[in-house]
Design an enzyme around this catalytic site. Structure first.
Site, short mmCIF file in Angstrom:
data_model
loop_
_atom_site.label_atom_id
_atom_site.label_comp_id
_atom_site.label_asym_id
_atom_site.label_seq_id
_atom_site.Cartn_x
_atom_site.Cartn_y
_atom_site.Cartn_z
N ARG A 173 9.43 -0.18 2.39
CA ARG A 173 9.18 0.04 3.81
C ARG A 173 10.15 -0.81 4.65
NH1 ARG A 173 4.14 -1.45 7.85
NH2 ARG A 173 4.89 -0.13 9.57
N HIS A 174 10.55 -0.27 5.78
CA HIS A 174 11.48 -0.97 6.66
C HIS A 174 10.87 -2.24 7.26
CE1 HIS A 174 9.30 0.27 10.29
NE2 HIS A 174 9.18 1.46 9.71
N GLY A 175 11.71 -3.10 7.80
CA GLY A 175 11.26 -4.30 8.49
C GLY A 175 10.61 -3.98 9.83
N ARG A 176 10.10 -5.02 10.47
CA ARG A 176 9.34 -4.84 11.71
C ARG A 176 10.23 -4.41 12.87
NH1 ARG A 176 6.15 -9.55 14.99
NH2 ARG A 176 8.21 -9.68 16.00
N THR A 177 9.67 -3.58 13.72
CA THR A 177 10.31 -3.21 14.98
C THR A 177 9.45 -3.73 16.13
OG1 THR A 177 9.14 -1.12 15.32
CG2 THR A 177 11.09 -1.06 13.89
N GLU A 178 9.99 -3.67 17.33
CA GLU A 178 9.21 -4.09 18.50
C GLU A 178 7.99 -3.20 18.66
OE1 GLU A 178 9.70 -4.58 23.37
OE2 GLU A 178 11.45 -4.20 22.11
N ASN B 297 6.33 -1.74 16.22
CA ASN B 297 5.35 -2.19 15.23
C ASN B 297 4.56 -3.37 15.80
OD1 ASN B 297 7.58 -1.68 12.43
ND2 ASN B 297 5.89 -0.39 13.06
N ARG C 258 15.88 2.01 11.87
CA ARG C 258 15.16 0.90 11.25
C ARG C 258 15.28 0.92 9.73
NH1 ARG C 258 11.63 4.50 13.73
NH2 ARG C 258 9.81 5.30 12.58
N GLU D 61 9.63 9.09 8.73
CA GLU D 61 8.21 8.88 9.01
C GLU D 61 7.58 10.18 9.51
OE1 GLU D 61 5.53 7.78 8.32
OE2 GLU D 61 5.41 5.75 9.15
#
Length: 217
Positions: free
Chosen positions: A10-15, A17, A60, A84
């Site tokens: 899974r991708h890293g955090r986004t704003e 998220n 992302r 997604e």
């Protein structure tokens, strides 16, 4: 030809998220923490000695995959079917905002029920079907004994894994969502693909990261 191991990352955090907004297929980049998560996780995933790298074509996931490129030298193969779930007109809404528009949908989602994400979005089965198609084509196109990494998303990754392993649709929610930049491991064994690690985030919970795989298994 069939790969021996598939790592779903899974991708890293986004704003979005961090603030609880529905992203779907909106092209939201990693935030500062997400970039750090990607670099940290990439060093750990590199210990599996991956041989190929695939990624959803959203920013992302591309940024997350690029962190692995930096430490492995692999080339990214972009695969839109790893995107997604499409949330259509719900993109950018929080669950509280959605509840003002469609309270029943929020109740169903929180209970684990499959709900089409707006009139212009997807449902779980549609997502699972395209992801399983991608997983199948990816693994069957790779040489025996290869180790494939797929950088993708939380919901599509979870649904894809469950359906790829043959879980009945009513049991797909047995898998929880993975944390940002966590990964799952699927190994090809004599009786088929098996889930051997899930929501992994560090060396203490990585199962056998450097053990050689039997290409005939």
């Amino acid at each position: 030809m069939t790969a021996s191991r598939m790592i779903i990352w899974r991708h890293g955090r986004t704003e979005w998220n961090a603030t609880g907004l529905m992203q779907g297929q909106e092209d939201i980049p990693l935030d500062e923490l997400g970039q750090l998560q990607a670099k940290t996780a990439a060093r750990l995933i590199a210990t599996y000695n991956p041989t190929s790298l695939y990624a959803s074509d959203l920013s992302r996931t591309r940024q997350t995959a690029e962190a692995l490129v930096e430490v492995s030298g692999l080339k990214i193969n972009f695969e839109p079917r790893l995107r997604e779930i499409h949330v259509g007109s719900w993109a950018g809404l929080s669950h509280d905002q959605l509840a003002e528009i469609d309270a029943e949908a929020v109740i169903k989602i929180k209970s684990g029920e499959d709900v089409r994400r707006s009139a212009t979005g997807e449902d779980h089965r549609e997502v699972a079907d395209r992801v399983v198609q991608a997983y199948t084509e990816i693994t069957e196109s790779e040489p025996d004994g290869s180790i494939v990494v797929c950088a993708m998303h939380g919901l599509s990754g979870r649904l894809g894994i469950a359906a790829f392993l043959g879980l009945p649709e009513e049991h797909w929610n047995l898998l929880r969502g993975m944390d940002n930049c966590a990964w799952a491991i699927l190994d090809r064994q004599p009786l088929g693909w098996r889930l051997t690690g899930y929501n992994l985030t560090g060396l203490t919970d990585v199962p056998d990261p450097v053990a050689p795989l039997d290409p005939k298994s």
